[in-house]
Design a protein around this motif. Structure first.
Motif, PDB file in Angstrom:
ATOM      1  N   ARG A 105       0.737  -1.143   0.014  1.00  0.00           N
ATOM      2  CA  ARG A 105      -0.147  -0.055  -0.044  1.00  0.00           C
ATOM      3  C   ARG A 105       0.742   1.216  -0.040  1.00  0.00           C
TER       4      ARG A 105
ATOM      5  N   ALA B 291       1.816   5.479  -0.974  1.00  0.00           N
ATOM      6  CA  ALA B 291       1.418   6.843  -1.061  1.00  0.00           C
ATOM      7  C   ALA B 291       2.531   7.578  -1.818  1.00  0.00           C
TER       8      ALA B 291
ATOM      9  N   ALA C   4      -2.727   7.078  -2.139  1.00  0.00           N
ATOM     10  CA  ALA C   4      -3.143   8.399  -1.770  1.00  0.00           C
ATOM     11  C   ALA C   4      -2.045   9.113  -1.999  1.00  0.00           C
TER      12      ALA C   4
ATOM     13  N   VAL D 256       0.078  13.060  -0.825  1.00  0.00           N
ATOM     14  CA  VAL D 256       0.380  14.000   0.040  1.00  0.00           C
ATOM     15  C   VAL D 256       0.913  15.090  -0.478  1.00  0.00           C
TER      16      VAL D 256
ATOM     17  N   GLN E 116       1.188  15.315   8.161  1.00  0.00           N
ATOM     18  CA  GLN E 116       0.604  14.832   6.923  1.00  0.00           C
ATOM     19  C   GLN E 116       0.868  13.144   6.797  1.00  0.00           C
ATOM     20  N   LEU E 117       2.153  13.055   7.331  1.00  0.00           N
ATOM     21  CA  LEU E 117       2.651  11.435   7.139  1.00  0.00           C
ATOM     22  C   LEU E 117       2.041  10.874   8.103  1.00  0.00           C
TER      23      LEU E 117
ATOM     24  N   LYS F 298      -0.998  10.969   9.234  1.00  0.00           N
ATOM     25  CA  LYS F 298      -2.163  10.744   8.604  1.00  0.00           C
ATOM     26  C   LYS F 298      -2.208   9.218   7.793  1.00  0.00           C
ATOM     27  N   LEU F 299      -1.016   9.370   7.028  1.00  0.00           N
ATOM     28  CA  LEU F 299      -0.899   8.194   5.992  1.00  0.00           C
ATOM     29  C   LEU F 299      -0.929   7.019   6.944  1.00  0.00           C
ATOM     30  N   ARG F 300       0.193   6.964   7.907  1.00  0.00           N
ATOM     31  CA  ARG F 300       0.263   5.874   8.842  1.00  0.00           C
ATOM     32  C   ARG F 300      -0.889   5.392   9.312  1.00  0.00           C
TER      33      ARG F 300
ATOM     34  N   GLN G  15      -4.033   5.416   8.138  1.00  0.00           N
ATOM     35  CA  GLN G  15      -4.785   4.948   6.932  1.00  0.00           C
ATOM     36  C   GLN G  15      -4.332   3.410   6.514  1.00  0.00           C
TER      37      GLN G  15
ATOM     38  N   VAL H 266      -1.054   3.059   5.218  1.00  0.00           N
ATOM     39  CA  VAL H 266      -0.033   3.162   4.199  1.00  0.00           C
ATOM     40  C   VAL H 266       1.298   2.573   4.612  1.00  0.00           C
TER      41      VAL H 266
ATOM     42  N   LEU I 135       6.200   4.834   1.040  1.00  0.00           N
ATOM     43  CA  LEU I 135       6.120   6.132   0.537  1.00  0.00           C
ATOM     44  C   LEU I 135       7.154   6.145  -0.648  1.00  0.00           C
TER      45      LEU I 135
END
Length: 315
Positions: free
Chosen positions: A160, A162, A197, A199, A223-224, A226-228, A230, A232, A235
């Motif tokens: 997954r 981003a 996703a 960013v 910001q990162l 939030k990805l974590r 989710q 993800v 990167l």
């Protein structure tokens, strides 16, 4: 028997794995198996419900299958009974199981598959060295070619991922370079991106490599994070003009590591090209496949700690 300097050349394809070996005494050997690591066959079940006989197993290394899992398959090829191999008679091709098979299988020839829980190259190495699952593989020399990454890309079974890019360029890879391989196709179907996703980082480096706006650490960290949250896993960091100055990409990668990301692909290191689209696409593929390949190679390294292992590039 120990072969401390045995040499192996293994090609892992989408279906089959081919292994070629040369031992210190000059002897050559080869072995072919499914890349899934499963060894298939058909066994007859006589009056002893805990013993399977397969003449094609005759000549296999003595005790080689000890500790492996064997599953009987139904008409659809699905496992319908499973047990552990406790003994193996190479002269008879007899596999003794820890549990007796159900009475309904007695007097029949039934398809089966054997698995060890190890990847195909390790199974091939053990087979040619005559080692059981419990024995330690001695130091060897291994040259490995694998399509694991290619297969993951084709089947879309990578990590997954981003994309992290400069503010205002979040849709650049989706827009692409407008090339149309099928010029006269009216209904164009674009491939789905590898990343799930995007960013956009507030930063800017000009074409000469000068810093116009540095990233804000706290903003990037949020910001990162939030990805974590989710889920993800990986990167792909591709910032504008980072091929001239990788400072901001390194900064983002450092923060990503602080946020717990183990897989971070940075475009200025992966593919320092002037064109954003080419650089971004390559970095996304790298981020998408790295966790798959890293996990695969880690399983090899764990069982071959003192060996000389080299991987062929599939670039």
């Amino acid at each position: 028997m120990s072969h401390p300097t045995a040499e192996f050349w293994i090609d892992v394809g989408g279906t089959f794995t081919d292994c070629f070996a040369r031992f210190p005494d000059g002897q050559l050997a080869r072995y072919k198996l499914l890349s899934s690591g499963a060894v298939k066959g058909a066994a007859s079940i006589g009056h002893d419900p805990a013993e399977l006989i397969d003449s094609n197993r005759r000549g296999d290394p003595p005790a080689h299958w000890h500790g492996c899992c064997i599953a009987l398959l139904d008409a659809d090829g699905k496992p319908c009974f499973a047990s552990i191999v406790t003994q193996f008679d190479a002269q008879r091709g007899a596999l003794r199981l820890a549990a007796a098979v159900p009475a309904e299988f007695l007097g029949r020839t039934v398809p089966y598959e054997i698995t060890s829980g190890e990847v195909a190259p390790l199974m091939a190495i053990r087979y040619l060295l005559g080692l059981t699952l419990e024995e330690t593989i001695p130091p060897i020399s291994l040259r490995l070619g694998t399509t694991r990454g290619t297969n993951a890309l084709l089947t879309r079974s990578g990590a997954r991922t981003a994309l992290v890019t400069t503010a205002g360029f979040g849709d650049a890879l989706l827009i692409g370079d407008q090339q149309r391989p099928k010029l006269f196709e009216l209904s164009i179907k674009k491939r789905l991106p590898l990343f799930e996703a995007v960013v956009e980082i507030e930063e800017r480096i000009d074409a000469a490599g000068n810093v116009l706006q540095p990233p804000d650490d706290d903003a990037v960290r949020a910001q990162l994070g939030k990805l974590r949250d989710q889920g993800v896993e990986s990167l792909a960091v591709c910032l504008l003009n980072s091929y001239r100055n990788p400072q901001h990409e390194k900064q983002v990668a450092r923060i990503a590591g602080e946020r717990g990301f183990e897989e971070v692909s940075v475009s200025s290191r992966v593919s320092p090209l002037i064109k954003l689209i080419s650089r971004g696409d390559t970095t996304c593929v790298d981020a998408y496949l790295n966790p798959v390949l890293r996990s695969y190679l880690a399983s090899l390294a764990e069982k071959l700690p003192d060996s000389d292992v080299r991987i062929l590039s599939s670039a």
